[in-house]
Design an enzyme around this catalytic site. Structure first.
Site, PDB file in Angstrom:
ATOM      1  N   GLY A 186       0.844  -1.209   0.000  1.00  0.00           N
ATOM      2  CA  GLY A 186       0.000   0.000   0.000  1.00  0.00           C
ATOM      3  C   GLY A 186       0.867   1.242   0.000  1.00  0.00           C
ATOM      4  O   GLY A 186       2.060   1.172  -0.273  1.00  0.00           O
ATOM      5  N   ASN A 187       0.264   2.376   0.267  1.00  0.00           N
ATOM      6  CA  ASN A 187       1.039   3.607   0.433  1.00  0.00           C
ATOM      7  C   ASN A 187       0.370   4.469   1.489  1.00  0.00           C
ATOM      8  O   ASN A 187      -0.689   4.118   2.005  1.00  0.00           O
ATOM      9  CB  ASN A 187       1.200   4.333  -0.904  1.00  0.00           C
ATOM     10  CG  ASN A 187      -0.128   4.740  -1.493  1.00  0.00           C
ATOM     11  OD1 ASN A 187      -0.837   5.559  -0.924  1.00  0.00           O
ATOM     12  ND2 ASN A 187      -0.485   4.150  -2.627  1.00  0.00           N
ATOM     13  N   ARG A 188       1.016   5.585   1.824  1.00  0.00           N
ATOM     14  CA  ARG A 188       0.570   6.371   2.981  1.00  0.00           C
ATOM     15  C   ARG A 188      -0.592   7.333   2.694  1.00  0.00           C
ATOM     16  O   ARG A 188      -0.921   8.164   3.530  1.00  0.00           O
ATOM     17  CB  ARG A 188       1.736   7.189   3.520  1.00  0.00           C
ATOM     18  CG  ARG A 188       2.821   6.356   4.130  1.00  0.00           C
ATOM     19  CD  ARG A 188       3.876   7.286   4.735  1.00  0.00           C
ATOM     20  NE  ARG A 188       5.098   6.573   5.002  1.00  0.00           N
ATOM     21  CZ  ARG A 188       5.282   5.789   6.053  1.00  0.00           C
ATOM     22  NH1 ARG A 188       4.312   5.625   6.926  1.00  0.00           N
ATOM     23  NH2 ARG A 188       6.423   5.170   6.233  1.00  0.00           N
ATOM     24  N   SER A 189      -1.188   7.276   1.525  1.00  0.00           N
ATOM     25  CA  SER A 189      -2.268   8.224   1.217  1.00  0.00           C
ATOM     26  C   SER A 189      -3.417   8.082   2.215  1.00  0.00           C
ATOM     27  O   SER A 189      -3.878   6.981   2.495  1.00  0.00           O
ATOM     28  CB  SER A 189      -2.782   7.967  -0.203  1.00  0.00           C
ATOM     29  OG  SER A 189      -3.959   8.720  -0.404  1.00  0.00           O
ATOM     30  N   ALA A 236      -3.769   7.835  -4.917  1.00  0.00           N
ATOM     31  CA  ALA A 236      -2.377   7.378  -5.050  1.00  0.00           C
ATOM     32  C   ALA A 236      -2.440   5.925  -5.519  1.00  0.00           C
ATOM     33  O   ALA A 236      -2.481   5.000  -4.714  1.00  0.00           O
ATOM     34  CB  ALA A 236      -1.668   7.503  -3.713  1.00  0.00           C
TER      35      ALA A 236
END
Ligand code: CTP
Length: 360
Positions: free
Chosen positions: A169-172, A236
């Site tokens: 995943g990512n931090r969005s 994102a």
């Protein structure tokens, strides 16, 4: 201290004290009076807003005339909290204020000074000219320039499964995309919001679809992209996804060496795909860059055939993913570059919409 009669006489207006007052004009139904009032008003201000009223509205309670009317409102509802400093600072009050802002309420900051209790701190009702100025600003924002316009907005991260329990995943946080959806809906747009996994409340009058992966986001965006006046890709989206997600949990023993390799493949670029056949639809993208921001953003603007790109750098203090503020540079197709100062994401959203409004 003050009776309804006094207020009514001085203001020469009806004073409403019950949720379902008897109408004094024969044409209005008593039982739908709050709906009539909510549709009549351009804006509703609750001043002072107590800790109790904030808590009720954050959770949707409608047990009096004020909260019933607030929830029936289509236009903006502005809250001006006023209370003792410790009540204002209490984590539950602060959590309610955060939730209310996410829901699309405007919450003004109380002032610092001597309070009714004799204590000194934040909690005083601002003076009336200040509140009036805040209302003027909000009314300027929310002129209905997007009425009848259809807008699709994406927000948040995508999660790409490695196995049934793990993902890339990512931090969005989704805050920027949700702020855009909220602002566009308040300005009259019909908004479809396609969101990855986030912990945010759906803004009022926004139709939301949840997705997990880049592939799902692609499918749902394609399904809803038709007849849109503008598409804003604030999500994102993962650029890579595991080639073969495992169907069972990957065990530690599956590797005899200290390393473990996951093979990834590229995802489809949603924005690029839409850009190829965009027709009259106005396209806006985001560029998240940690180096050579303007040059990279300009390249994306051109390659993805965008009308506008919003550049931000998550390494800057007060910008990027998890914050409530952002520092962005807006680059348009004409080559105009505008760097904005640090401001709440809701304000950034309105500035982006001001630009789109001129293009649509
Ligand atoms: N985007 C998209 N589909 C993808 C990847 C990105 O629609 N598969 C969109 C994003 O929503 C954003 C814009 O493209 O509006 C730019 O995303 P960004 O991650 O900054 O750039 P990439 O094109 O992915 O390039 P890179 O990660 O190499 O900087």
């Amino acid at each position: 201290f003050v009776t309804p009669l006094t207020l009514s006489t001085l203001s020469q207006s009806e004073v409403i004290v019950g949720s379902f007052p008897r109408p004094n004009s024969g044409s209005l139904q008593a039982s739908t009076r709050h709906i009539d009032l909510a549709q009549w008003a351009d804006l509703m201000l609750i001043a002072p807003a107590t800790a109790n009223t904030l808590a009720k509205l954050a959770h949707g309670y409608t047990d009096n005339a004020v909260t019933t009317l607030a929830i029936a409102m289509r236009g903006p509802v502005v809250l001006s909290p006023s209370m003792d400093v410790d009540m204002f600072r209490h984590p539950s009050t602060q959590a309610n204020i955060t939730a209310l802002r996410e829901l699309g309420y405007y919450v003004l900051e109380p002032e610092h000074g001597v309070l009714a209790s004799g204590l000194v701190g934040q909690g005083r009702l601002p003076n009336l000219p200040k509140i009036q100025k805040a209302l003027d600003n909000i009314l300027n924002y929310i002129h209905q320039d997007f009425k009848g316009k259809k807008i699709l907005i994406t927000a948040g991260p995508t999660y790409e499964p490695i196995d049934p329990v793990r993902f890339i995943g990512n931090r969005s946080s989704g805050k920027m995309g949700f702020a855009l959806a909220n602002a566009a809906a308040q300005r009259g747009a019909e908004v479809i919001l396609i969101s990855g996994n986030v912990h945010l409340q759906t803004p009022r009058h926004v139709q939301r679809y949840n997705v997990q992966t880049a592939k799902e986001m692609f499918t749902v965006v394609m399904k809803h992209r038709k007849n849109k006046d503008a598409i804003i890709m604030a999500a994102a989206v993962a650029d890579f996804t595991p080639l073969k997600p495992a169907s069972n949990k990957i065990k530690k023993e599956s590797s005899d060496t200290p390393t473990f390799t996951i093979e990834l493949r590229k995802t489809k670029d949603i924005l690029q795909h839409i850009g190829e056949k965009k027709g009259k639809c106005i396209l806006a993208g985001f560029a998240l860059e940690t180096e050579d921001g303007v040059a990279n953003a300009k390249k994306k603007l051109k390659e993805k055939r965008l009308d506008l790109i919003v550049l931000n750098n998550p390494m800057e203090e007060g910008a990027g993913f998890e914050t409530d503020t952002n520092i962005v540079t807006i680059i348009s197709k004409t080559g105009k570059i505008e760097r904005l100062k640090k401001m709440p994401k809701f304000e950034v959203a309105n500035i982006i919409l001001n630009k789109l409004s001129k293009l649509i």
